[in-house]
Write a protein that holds these residues in place. Structure first.
Motif, mmCIF file in Angstrom:
data_model
loop_
_atom_site.group_PDB
_atom_site.id
_atom_site.type_symbol
_atom_site.label_atom_id
_atom_site.label_comp_id
_atom_site.label_asym_id
_atom_site.label_seq_id
_atom_site.Cartn_x
_atom_site.Cartn_y
_atom_site.Cartn_z
ATOM 1 N N HIS A 84 0.832 -1.208 0.000
ATOM 2 C CA HIS A 84 0.000 0.000 0.000
ATOM 3 C C HIS A 84 0.867 1.259 0.000
ATOM 4 C CE1 HIS A 84 -3.304 2.725 1.219
ATOM 5 N NE2 HIS A 84 -2.378 3.275 1.988
ATOM 6 N N ALA A 85 1.897 1.275 0.873
ATOM 7 C CA ALA A 85 2.769 2.447 0.966
ATOM 8 C C ALA A 85 3.523 2.674 -0.346
ATOM 9 C CB ALA A 85 3.745 2.274 2.128
ATOM 10 N N TRP A 86 3.986 1.598 -0.967
ATOM 11 C CA TRP A 86 4.708 1.692 -2.244
ATOM 12 C C TRP A 86 3.803 2.245 -3.341
ATOM 13 C CZ3 TRP A 86 4.304 -1.218 -6.912
ATOM 14 C CH2 TRP A 86 5.383 -1.082 -7.797
ATOM 15 N N LEU A 87 2.576 1.751 -3.417
ATOM 16 C CA LEU A 87 1.628 2.241 -4.421
ATOM 17 C C LEU A 87 1.260 3.702 -4.152
ATOM 18 C CD1 LEU A 87 -0.728 -0.874 -4.641
ATOM 19 C CD2 LEU A 87 0.764 -0.025 -6.485
ATOM 20 N N ALA A 88 1.005 4.038 -2.875
ATOM 21 C CA ALA A 88 0.616 5.403 -2.521
ATOM 22 C C ALA A 88 1.724 6.408 -2.814
ATOM 23 C CB ALA A 88 0.224 5.466 -1.043
ATOM 24 N N ALA A 89 2.980 5.944 -2.775
ATOM 25 C CA ALA A 89 4.118 6.815 -3.052
ATOM 26 C C ALA A 89 4.428 6.908 -4.548
ATOM 27 C CB ALA A 89 5.344 6.333 -2.299
ATOM 28 N N GLY A 90 3.590 6.285 -5.370
ATOM 29 C CA GLY A 90 3.770 6.380 -6.822
ATOM 30 C C GLY A 90 4.345 5.158 -7.482
ATOM 31 N N GLY A 91 4.490 4.058 -6.743
ATOM 32 C CA GLY A 91 5.010 2.828 -7.336
ATOM 33 C C GLY A 91 4.073 2.309 -8.421
ATOM 34 N N THR A 92 4.654 1.835 -9.512
ATOM 35 C CA THR A 92 3.869 1.309 -10.637
ATOM 36 C C THR A 92 4.275 -0.131 -10.895
ATOM 37 O OG1 THR A 92 3.765 3.514 -11.637
ATOM 38 C CG2 THR A 92 3.225 1.637 -13.050
ATOM 39 N N ALA A 93 3.309 -1.025 -10.807
ATOM 40 C CA ALA A 93 3.583 -2.447 -11.014
ATOM 41 C C ALA A 93 3.768 -2.755 -12.497
ATOM 42 C CB ALA A 93 2.442 -3.285 -10.452
ATOM 43 N N ARG A 94 4.584 -3.765 -12.763
ATOM 44 C CA ARG A 94 4.770 -4.199 -14.145
ATOM 45 C C ARG A 94 3.445 -4.649 -14.755
ATOM 46 N NH1 ARG A 94 9.553 -5.231 -11.633
ATOM 47 N NH2 ARG A 94 11.484 -5.062 -12.849
ATOM 48 N N ASN A 95 2.640 -5.334 -13.947
ATOM 49 C CA ASN A 95 1.324 -5.785 -14.382
ATOM 50 C C ASN A 95 0.268 -5.046 -13.565
ATOM 51 O OD1 ASN A 95 2.314 -7.848 -16.196
ATOM 52 N ND2 ASN A 95 2.874 -8.994 -14.359
ATOM 53 N N PRO A 96 -0.557 -4.206 -14.193
ATOM 54 C CA PRO A 96 -1.559 -3.435 -13.447
ATOM 55 C C PRO A 96 -2.457 -4.330 -12.594
ATOM 56 C CG PRO A 96 -1.430 -2.693 -15.725
ATOM 57 C CD PRO A 96 -0.590 -3.936 -15.636
ATOM 58 N N GLY A 97 -2.660 -3.907 -11.352
ATOM 59 C CA GLY A 97 -3.511 -4.667 -10.448
ATOM 60 C C GLY A 97 -2.849 -5.855 -9.806
ATOM 61 N N HIS A 98 -1.568 -6.089 -10.133
ATOM 62 C CA HIS A 98 -0.862 -7.262 -9.607
ATOM 63 C C HIS A 98 0.581 -6.863 -9.297
ATOM 64 C CE1 HIS A 98 -0.336 -11.697 -9.230
ATOM 65 N NE2 HIS A 98 0.918 -11.371 -9.469
ATOM 66 N N VAL A 99 0.932 -6.853 -8.023
ATOM 67 C CA VAL A 99 2.256 -6.448 -7.565
ATOM 68 C C VAL A 99 3.033 -7.682 -7.132
ATOM 69 C CG1 VAL A 99 3.530 -5.068 -5.865
ATOM 70 C CG2 VAL A 99 1.373 -4.202 -6.808
ATOM 71 N N VAL A 100 4.312 -7.712 -7.470
ATOM 72 C CA VAL A 100 5.178 -8.811 -7.036
ATOM 73 C C VAL A 100 6.216 -8.257 -6.071
ATOM 74 C CG1 VAL A 100 6.764 -10.639 -7.721
ATOM 75 C CG2 VAL A 100 4.849 -10.033 -9.219
ATOM 76 N N GLN A 101 6.164 -8.731 -4.838
ATOM 77 C CA GLN A 101 7.073 -8.284 -3.784
ATOM 78 C C GLN A 101 8.124 -9.355 -3.531
ATOM 79 O OE1 GLN A 101 5.681 -6.467 0.130
ATOM 80 N NE2 GLN A 101 6.256 -8.506 0.803
ATOM 81 N N GLU A 102 9.366 -8.924 -3.487
ATOM 82 C CA GLU A 102 10.463 -9.841 -3.169
ATOM 83 C C GLU A 102 10.768 -9.753 -1.679
ATOM 84 O OE1 GLU A 102 15.215 -10.487 -4.237
ATOM 85 O OE2 GLU A 102 14.023 -9.011 -5.345
ATOM 86 N N SER A 103 10.797 -10.913 -1.008
ATOM 87 C CA SER A 103 11.149 -10.966 0.410
ATOM 88 C C SER A 103 12.147 -12.088 0.612
ATOM 89 C CB SER A 103 9.898 -11.217 1.264
ATOM 90 O OG SER A 103 9.422 -12.534 1.060
ATOM 91 N N ALA A 104 12.635 -12.232 1.833
ATOM 92 C CA ALA A 104 13.579 -13.308 2.121
ATOM 93 C C ALA A 104 12.935 -14.679 1.934
ATOM 94 C CB ALA A 104 14.113 -13.161 3.546
#
Length: 283
Positions: A84-104
């Motif tokens: 949410h914070a990433w999107l609200a700050a202007g983050g744009t996903a490669r695929n609209p409506g679908h975000v891929v987050q990398e974690s450990a």
């Protein structure tokens, strides 16, 4: 030290400031592990996250997740809150409506449906809990042995002991003892099913008792715990998806989580996230 964009958000919020807070540093570059841990200890929230450029070509961004005590490979409310914070700050996903987050823990998929954000839960490891340990935990919760229906270790990057109780009254009657649970090294994820009629959507009442530097605390809304409980209860045929989980009732919160099964067969954990604080931090 420099100014870095920062947000504090409310995750799985049934109403603003009634969910689970999360601190998000939107630019974690050039910070080492010790600096991140120190800041997470200072915020004194259950989790603080730091966003970084991804190392995987499939990911939109990378996240590191810290409690006041240690780094986590994965956690649910930090996943949705960071997205949410990433999107609200202007983050744009490669695929609209679908975000891929990398974690450990690996790549975590997050989908967006209006105000609802949902993450695809990783498959947990479910293990039996020795009866002797079950008895000790029930004693530490001030619960009689006949209050318990079933018990499992649940590990999906965060390790919980899941306890299914007979009724919501037993759940609310539990009185956790910090010293005993801390000594056993147990984070207790208690749950009970509200009575419901055929055709109604089930509601699972949940309490998550976590370990903190001060002893123990009750979590207002926990994505990893609810994901693990859903995997366990549906696998055993005890509960069918979709259903709603309520959490934090006893501590004045209204955590609301939506558990569902996607057409892809994956378990999805969803909720509403609201921005509460926006600014910068010196780090």
């Amino acid at each position: 030290m420099r100014q870095r964009p920062f947000r504090q958000v409310d995750v799985f919020s049934g109403a603003r400031y009634r969910g689970n807070p999360l601190a998000v540093v939107l630019d974690g570059e050039e910070l080492d592990t010790e600096q991140m841990q120190e800041f997470a200890r200072w915020t004194n929230l259950s989790e603080t996250t730091f966003l970084l450029p991804p190392t995987s070509p499939q990911a939109d961004y990378r996240v590191r997740i810290f409690t006041p005590l240690a780094e986590l490979a994965f956690a649910g409310h930090p996943t949705l809150g960071s997205c949410h914070a990433w999107l609200a700050a202007g983050g744009t996903a490669r695929n609209p409506g679908h975000v891929v987050q990398e974690s450990a823990q690996g790549l975590v998929h997050v989908r967006r449906d209006g105000e609802l954000l949902s993450f695809a839960a990783p498959d947990p490891v479910l293990d039996p809990v020795p009866e002797e340990l079950q008895a000790e935990v029930l004693k530490a919760l001030e619960l009689p042995s006949d209050a318990l229906i079933g018990c499992r270790w649940i590990d999906n990057g965060a390790r919980w002991m899941g306890l299914l109780l007979h009724d919501v009254e037993s759940l609310r009657a539990a009185r956790p003892h910090a010293a005993e649970l801390h000594g056993l090294g147990v984070k207790a994820g208690m749950c009970a099913i509200h009575p419901f009629s055929e055709g109604e959507s089930p509601v699972l009442e949940v309490r998550g008792i976590t370990l903190t530097p001060q002893g123990i605390a009750e979590d207002p809304a926990t994505g990893s715990l609810n994901a693990g409980l859903a995997a366990w209860l549906t696998q055993e045929g005890i509960l069918n998806l979709p259903y709603t989980a309520h959490q934090g009732t006893g501590i004045g919160r209204t955590g609301r989580l939506r558990l569902s099964r996607g057409t892809d067969g994956r378990l999805w954990v969803g909720g509403t996230v609201r921005s509460c604080v926006e600014g910068t931090v010196l780090l």
